[in-house]
Design a protein around this motif. Sequence first.
Motif, short mmCIF file in Angstrom:
data_model
loop_
_atom_site.label_atom_id
_atom_site.label_comp_id
_atom_site.label_asym_id
_atom_site.label_seq_id
_atom_site.Cartn_x
_atom_site.Cartn_y
_atom_site.Cartn_z
N THR A 170 -2.30 5.53 12.71
CA THR A 170 -1.32 4.54 12.30
C THR A 170 -1.96 3.16 12.33
N ARG B 171 -1.46 -0.86 12.45
CA ARG B 171 -0.47 -1.87 12.84
C ARG B 171 -0.80 -3.18 12.13
N THR C 146 4.42 -4.18 12.46
CA THR C 146 5.00 -2.97 11.88
C THR C 146 3.89 -1.94 11.77
N ALA C 147 4.28 -0.67 11.82
CA ALA C 147 3.31 0.41 11.73
C ALA C 147 3.34 1.01 10.34
N VAL C 148 2.16 1.19 9.77
CA VAL C 148 2.02 1.90 8.50
C VAL C 148 1.32 3.21 8.81
N THR C 149 2.00 4.32 8.58
CA THR C 149 1.50 5.63 8.99
C THR C 149 0.44 6.15 8.04
N ASP C 150 -0.26 7.18 8.51
CA ASP C 150 -1.23 7.84 7.66
C ASP C 150 -0.59 8.37 6.38
N GLU C 151 0.62 8.88 6.51
CA GLU C 151 1.29 9.44 5.35
C GLU C 151 1.52 8.37 4.28
N ARG C 152 1.94 7.17 4.72
CA ARG C 152 2.18 6.09 3.74
C ARG C 152 0.86 5.63 3.13
N THR D 135 -9.65 0.27 6.74
CA THR D 135 -9.00 -0.03 8.00
C THR D 135 -10.05 -0.25 9.09
N ARG E 17 7.18 -3.51 3.60
CA ARG E 17 7.04 -3.61 5.06
C ARG E 17 7.07 -5.05 5.56
#
Length: 477
Positions: free
Chosen positions: A2, A4, A13-19, A33, A76
């Motif tokens: 994830t 941040r 806010t967290a941006v997940t691997d899926e997103r 990243t 986001r």
Amino acid sequence: MTVRLRRLNGGETAVTDERLDALRAAFQGPLITPGDPGYDESRVVHNGMFDRHPGLIARCSGAADVIDAVNLARERDLLVAVRGGGHGIAGHSACDEAMMIDLSAMRGVWVNPAERLVRVQGGATWGDVDRETQVFGLAVPGGVVSTTGVAGLTLGGGLGWLHRKYGLTCDNLAAAEIVTADGALLRTSATEHEELFWALRGGGGNFGVVTAFEFHAHPVGPTVMYGLAMYAAADAEEILPAWRTWTTGLPDEVTGRAMFWSMPASPLLPPEVHNRDVFITAAVYAGPPDEATEILRPIGQFGTPLADLTGPMPFRDVQRLLDWMFPKGQLLSYWKSVGVRELGDDVLEVVLRRGLERPHPQTMVHVPQMGGAVQRPGIHDTAFGDRSAAYIVSIDGNWTDAADTEADVQWVRDAFNEVNGLPSASGTYLNFSGDPDLDSASRRAAFGENLDRLARVKRDFDPGNRFRLNNNIRPTG
């Protein structure tokens, strides 16, 4: 993992691997990243004062990638930094834990010689532009260092070697394509989204991400007459007034500048100037070289020069002459500038005194000549503010040891305040500004009567001030 990222309100806010995986599926460029190969190289900007760690670098390959990145930011509520060439003195193009929209892979340049139009992607440098345009004996007025980004220079105005003949870079903008805060891609010109086009010519990066520029080009080169003489700095009390007299009444084809600097013992320089404090007079003639021999001859006759390098030179080489003096990430820099309506004796006194007491060899006191085509547009024709200056006094602080930062920044500010307090002071040039946040006085000095109109355009295209990491204009009205 994830990622941040910082939000506009200062939270996270967290941006997940899926997103991120969903974004990668559409994205043509890499999403980088912390911890990824190439992350540290990708985050470096030109000013070594800034060692910042973005939470996500979206290296865009084209406008569609930029749209996806802006849409993620809106979804986001992310803080966004936009990087073109990464040359900005204030370091706006990188921010800790923000998302960097990186255009550095978008460097295409296409020349239409019949119409003298040049299309340039948003991540190109002036070296990219010069390489393509000079094939056709054309040039777009740009900067004086070839690694400077086209986007930052254009949006902030654009001084260089051609501005007295052909105007500021922003004066030569024919159209621009921009991704705005709502993810829309707009084409702007004198007949399309006219208010936004007006704002882009001098209003900075406040209104979105410019993915492409279209410029008017002019016949220049491929060989121009270049004037350059280096004098001992101690002789400047005699030479600077003579240079001032010479610049009065010059034809617009001549754009000159003078500066205090120090030369290293480099094989690229004549031995006579090695390890010397120097006062430099320089100019370019934007016309046939054979017309310029007599006009530029005085450059080496204001006194007894240590070296006189005046002569015909390929325009591309002129544009690259200073590159080696500004290595990426190695100099710490803080600059401030003041326009002056005349180079009176009071201005000369400050320039001379400050030029002779520079705190570091790579710090410059730099006086570009203005006037000519720069002053022809009306004050409201473009967003660029005060055009009344006949010269700019730029205090360009550059040093190498972080321990010197506080003292050198204060020295630049003190020198700026001295010039800015003189009766002929007239505005400031924000491309030569190291302040990350503008106070209200600096904002007004830069944009003048155009500030309120710019704030309304900002309200219309970026009401939430998502694009705030720049010489920021807050949306009002």
